[in-house]
Design a protein around this motif. Structure first.
Motif, PDB file in Angstrom:
ATOM      1  N   VAL A 117      37.731  21.409 -30.709  1.00 22.70           N
ATOM      2  CA  VAL A 117      37.888  20.416 -31.468  1.00 22.70           C
ATOM      3  C   VAL A 117      37.192  18.848 -30.103  1.00 22.70           C
ATOM      4  O   VAL A 117      36.188  18.457 -30.322  1.00 22.70           O
ATOM      5  CB  VAL A 117      38.567  19.979 -32.626  1.00 22.70           C
ATOM      6  N   ILE A 118      38.597  18.993 -29.915  1.00 27.50           N
ATOM      7  CA  ILE A 118      38.545  17.711 -28.330  1.00 27.50           C
ATOM      8  C   ILE A 118      37.396  18.027 -27.640  1.00 27.50           C
ATOM      9  O   ILE A 118      37.101  16.698 -27.000  1.00 27.50           O
ATOM     10  CB  ILE A 118      40.231  17.831 -27.649  1.00 27.50           C
ATOM     11  N   ALA A 119      37.559  19.093 -26.655  1.00 20.22           N
ATOM     12  CA  ALA A 119      36.631  18.906 -25.790  1.00 20.22           C
ATOM     13  C   ALA A 119      34.770  18.382 -26.913  1.00 20.22           C
ATOM     14  O   ALA A 119      34.264  18.329 -25.451  1.00 20.22           O
ATOM     15  CB  ALA A 119      36.763  20.396 -25.428  1.00 20.22           C
ATOM     16  N   SER A 120      34.638  18.936 -27.434  1.00 24.92           N
ATOM     17  CA  SER A 120      33.641  18.597 -28.030  1.00 24.92           C
ATOM     18  C   SER A 120      33.249  17.362 -28.632  1.00 24.92           C
ATOM     19  O   SER A 120      32.347  17.139 -29.338  1.00 24.92           O
ATOM     20  CB  SER A 120      32.909  19.953 -29.052  1.00 24.92           C
ATOM     21  N   SER A 121      34.156  16.796 -28.561  1.00 29.99           N
ATOM     22  CA  SER A 121      34.140  15.449 -29.319  1.00 29.99           C
ATOM     23  C   SER A 121      33.426  14.359 -28.328  1.00 29.99           C
ATOM     24  O   SER A 121      33.907  14.720 -27.360  1.00 29.99           O
ATOM     25  CB  SER A 121      35.470  14.691 -29.806  1.00 29.99           C
ATOM     26  N   ASP A 146      30.733   2.885 -35.024  1.00 31.18           N
ATOM     27  CA  ASP A 146      29.787   4.815 -34.672  1.00 31.18           C
ATOM     28  C   ASP A 146      30.786   4.774 -34.426  1.00 31.18           C
ATOM     29  O   ASP A 146      31.039   6.531 -34.221  1.00 31.18           O
ATOM     30  CB  ASP A 146      29.222   4.534 -33.835  1.00 31.18           C
ATOM     31  N   GLU A 147      31.843   4.159 -33.801  1.00 29.55           N
ATOM     32  CA  GLU A 147      33.148   5.124 -33.212  1.00 29.55           C
ATOM     33  C   GLU A 147      34.347   5.900 -34.175  1.00 29.55           C
ATOM     34  O   GLU A 147      34.926   6.462 -33.460  1.00 29.55           O
ATOM     35  CB  GLU A 147      34.036   3.961 -32.159  1.00 29.55           C
ATOM     36  N   ILE A 165      36.331  10.238 -37.289  1.00 30.18           N
ATOM     37  CA  ILE A 165      36.524  10.851 -38.467  1.00 30.18           C
ATOM     38  C   ILE A 165      35.962  12.198 -37.731  1.00 30.18           C
ATOM     39  O   ILE A 165      37.041  13.129 -39.009  1.00 30.18           O
ATOM     40  CB  ILE A 165      35.687   9.992 -39.477  1.00 30.18           C
ATOM     41  N   ILE A 166      34.826  12.383 -37.671  1.00 30.11           N
ATOM     42  CA  ILE A 166      35.032  13.661 -37.385  1.00 30.11           C
ATOM     43  C   ILE A 166      35.626  14.494 -36.833  1.00 30.11           C
ATOM     44  O   ILE A 166      36.142  15.376 -36.867  1.00 30.11           O
ATOM     45  CB  ILE A 166      33.012  13.800 -36.703  1.00 30.11           C
ATOM     46  N   ALA A 167      35.989  13.809 -35.614  1.00 29.90           N
ATOM     47  CA  ALA A 167      37.036  14.971 -34.866  1.00 29.90           C
ATOM     48  C   ALA A 167      37.981  14.778 -35.817  1.00 29.90           C
ATOM     49  O   ALA A 167      38.701  16.196 -36.055  1.00 29.90           O
ATOM     50  CB  ALA A 167      37.507  14.307 -33.819  1.00 29.90           C
TER      51      ALA A 167
END
Lengths: 355, 355, 355, 355
Positions: C347-351, D332-333, D338-340
């Protein structure tokens, strides 16, 4: 002073310079070997360091000026505070004057008889100010909260005992204000309003207290740095009340394992604060250690460090005290503390070196 | 004492009891209103609290006994340490005796001339022990590390200057041991081996130092609680060396914002440690504050708190010192410190109350 | 940058300027409304801030440059470290690479059977590095100090088991070096040399360890600020060894009352250090919390904060472990931790956001 | 449990036993090898540990029971709180439920336009609660104190904007109550009453807030241990209000030298508090770090540690924010955060191990 990142662009530097100039200050740009530093020349309070610190290319925005000008030595040269330590005169007591002042009394006022017995004891021992708690801040909702918690009438009665005891034994009296709704009531009865450590940051309360135009006994929060402590004292000075007695009472202990004292008494705060401000500084060894067997040692140490007085919890029978029994000493023990402290104060006063 | 979870089963309680008994102790089970508590009766050191705390149903496993029995008052009644404070005799100096002892000298030995000039100054000022750093612990690899870092020969030469200065000016001498490979070399030249705050936890080093059977000046780490400090001192006592001088030198500051001192000098540690152990306790106000303008105040406070001596950094010209220039005072200032401290020590000694 | 006192004289300012120039830097003088500030332009390391801070009229001397240039992003642009995070390659493991690395094993090696059983367990669970303690740092001299304390022969035997287990289960192996005399012996047997938190400040030890030119697993002391931690890592980089894995393992708890964890795990240290240096950063949730019931939560949090790996204490039967039983988890629990951490790492890597 | 001194007399032990019995509890006496320990069997709250600890011969008086029974798991089995985590329902939001909740908005409400623009942004980003400051606690009396400081009318206007924005963008709204005199006014306009870190200890304020019978967002003081935090939350539960959202927001940093974050975010507090109480726990990474470049990392870490939501400061143009510009992120950030966080929350929720 604004420190730019090492890869800041010319454009970014120019923006910072423009912002500074727009507030009426001058910006001095120094291009160093590794980075650029921009000095602010003028009145720093006109600039938002929060704002400058987030401009592109900025690494850090450092304030150089102190945030407590009203109570500082450095900015008070020509004003009333002048270059003299402030002495708070109250009846025949001079707080911050040539003699140390001792504030003593029970942690909590429990009854008229208890209060008067202790008042007599501390007066004989040499104390000049009687202090007793009516509204008690407590860590547990399930613990005794002082007579103030019983009801308005009980609170007022306890306060009137304080006033009466002060008159009878010729002492100034002091009690703690814990909430805004108590300020006016308490101010009617006592000479000095105490703000406890837990309320140090409560700007609404301290503003309201300062407006009573009575001396304030203001305790450092156990999580507050000295700069923060003085910045909040500034709130009271901004109300025109400079009769502020600053009190060190211990900071949160650091380290794991068994804690031998309730807090860490930060005695270096005494000379540090005396070098920053002209206000008198006292120490509370009772809360600062939480141990009555350390009171004598830490009282002597506080006076030796330069404190102009002490606040000490006293009970004729500490074992019977409803609150903070572990840290109260007897009137006889207080007498010994006062004798030792006065002797030490003389040594300090005659020491030539500026310390 | 083992505190069980409120939903611990009978079986879980029995297992804990069985474990305790298997080590030869008795287990006293108290069934309370909300939970069961199991008391250990016997020698706690035979039990692993780590182990007990992870057994099923256990909420907490609390040691009641202290982990520094060899140096404690409580367990030393019949032994040599007895119920007397330990006095370390060194030439005609009695550390922990009736007079305060002052250890002074340059942070770093820079040259023979510098060392001798300072030695003469501190002797005249009234110091009894000369201290100079040869192996300097430094925060930055890019800073001056003391003559010891130049080479073995230079280290030995600097140590011999110390020895010679001690003889010439009739003082005991002391220097810091920073690594195991330096122990024997240093022990040949000095009277007291210093272990610095950063090495407090280095059990290999302190064991090796203790084996030299010379007095050890042992500083509390700035992140260590008092219990940890004493537990590590126990390592040295376990080597049969009880000539340990404990030194408070400040703990890490707490709080955000500008730091006015390098560390927080924890002066309550002095009476606390004196109540726990029979070892002498000193204070280092130089490192503890990092500010020479606070040395006088905090020296007086330390003695008033009950310290049996002080370690102070001195330089005839602090501005020229290669290391820690901000915290060194001059020999003349040291003289004033010593005069004030002796006067305070007298006040303390004559105070009746046990403190 | 040098901040002068508000009443500094022209002469005092000139002296500071002269000192700065004498070291080959330029001095930019800004006369502000209240005070004068002197900026240094050039290589700050050539100047002693200790010295400048004690010159007459000086209020503060602030370093602007960081004390850990060799390992910092900012000063490594053109060098080997470059603008890429450092990846430490060891067999087929890439520490600081695209996959998180898990270091696991018993707190203390107790026997060959115990070590091999745990090694098999952690390998199956997904760990890449086996770690077991031979020389154990302990708070009490009366506690089990590891097989290394039994004798040289036993130490060497335990180390050989580690090596053998590493070969058998195809893992890199790591153990802690506690004293200088152990460095060479340990370096013969293991792939990564660990320096524990208590030895972080031991510059003689870390210099000696770095010279082995093997990767170093370097833990932050529980009383050390991040700047200090990195400044001491710089000692190793100065030896030419940049294969340093930095590890956050908790700092001393603050506050009074019951402590629910052994230390305060400072997870913000992970992204902070990653912004300062190019070295890989790991976290040790076992020592950081001291509670096995928090390991899963804090492992996930550490990886989410950006750690490139974890060090976790594992025992097939934590109840039987001789040391630190409260904080060890089983191989099965480790498996769950690794599965959750890998999912979070993805998850982190794709953020997208740089974080 | 009462631990007696090793030299306590039979008489002293008997007195302690008598005191315990006089309160209706049973006293279990265990005579150990070195000392006597007296266990209390019954309701500990009926006994004053302050009092017991000062009786002659007593070394320590330790409470075994926790001081926050009303909000604890252990004492709530049969009550309404039961053995389920408390879910606070507010419109269609379930705080402490199966989805993480995001509270976002400007540090200070500056104008209606600013508030509505940010409200729209955070709503689109996925936040469920809008938060904006009207009464701002500030460290300096010379800084902007929020519209609430301008006057009663301005305060009420700003609060009405909040209410209106909440309706328009279908979010619950929240603002901070700083003083007792503001409680009723604020309660008229918002859904959740926030008590800031500085007011955590203000028992008059929190009691008054709790009486509004609206959910309270209650932040841990930066100098408070977890036990103290929960003990003060108990004040609100004692008013019958258990809709308390506990929020970790960083504790005072420890250590000297440059501070890289404003506070130390204590993420282990999240699982620790969840094991002690059934109340929902959130994290504020904005104040906890003071750095917007750390928000993503620490938000992810907080959710991974088990937080049920976050409070984040948002501004469409952080550079222009009047307060706390360094720590605000853009809408935006926020969206990326929130997504992560949602992805990580899913990983955590599906992890089998109880953590």
């Amino acid at each position: 002073m604004i420190i730019m990142k090492s890869d800041a662009t010319e454009e970014q530097i120019n923006r910072v310079v423009a912002e500074i100039k727009s507030r009426g200050l001058r910006a001095d740009v120094s291009h160093g070997a590794f980075r650029t530093v921009i000095g602010l020349v003028g009145d720093e309070t006109k600039v938002s360091f929060d704002h400058l610190s987030v401009l592109p290319g900025v690494k850090e925005a450092l304030r150089v000026e102190i945030p407590y000008k009203l109570i500082s030595w450095e900015y008070s040269k020509t004003s009333e505070g002048g270059h003299e330590p402030r002495i708070i005169k109250l009846k025949d007591i001079n707080i911050g004057g040539s003699e140390p002042v001792f504030i003593a009394g029970p942690c909590a006022v429990e009854s008229k008889a208890q209060l008067f017995k202790i008042a007599e004891g501390v007066k004989k021992a040499g104390a000049q100010v009687l202090r007793g708690g009516v509204f008690k801040p407590r860590s547990s909702v399930h613990a005794f909260q002082g007579l103030g918690a019983v009801g308005r009438e009980e609170a007022e009665e306890a306060l009137s005992w304080l006033q009466e005891a002060g008159r009878k034994y010729e002492m100034a009296v002091m009690t703690e204000v814990r909430g805004e709704t108590q300020v006016e009531l308490i101010a009617k009865y006592v000479d000095i309003l105490q703000v406890g450590a837990r309320n140090m940051y409560d700007q609404d309360l301290i503003t309201s207290v300062a407006r009573q135009q009575k001396p304030v006994f203001y305790k450092r929060h156990f999580g507050a740095g000295i700069e923060e402590f003085l910045s909040f004292a500034e709130y009271m000075a901004a109300e025109g009340n400079k009769d502020i007695i600053l009190c060190e009472r211990g900071i949160v202990p650091v380290g794991k394992g068994k804690s031998y004292t309730r807090y860490t008494l930060d005695l270096a705060a005494v000379p540090v604060i005396k070098k920053e401000t002209y206000l008198p500084v006292m120490v509370d060894p009772s809360h600062g250690t939480g141990r009555r067997d350390l009171i004598l040692s830490m009282s002597c140490a506080a006076i030796a460090a330069g404190a102009c007085g002490l606040m000490i919890e006293v009970h004729y029978d500490p074992v019977e005290a409803l609150v903070d029994a572990q840290q109260a000493i007897t009137p006889d023990e207080l007498r010994e503390v006062i004798i030792a402290c006065k002797a030490i104060h003389k040594v300090i006063a005659s020491s030539k070196h500026k310390g």
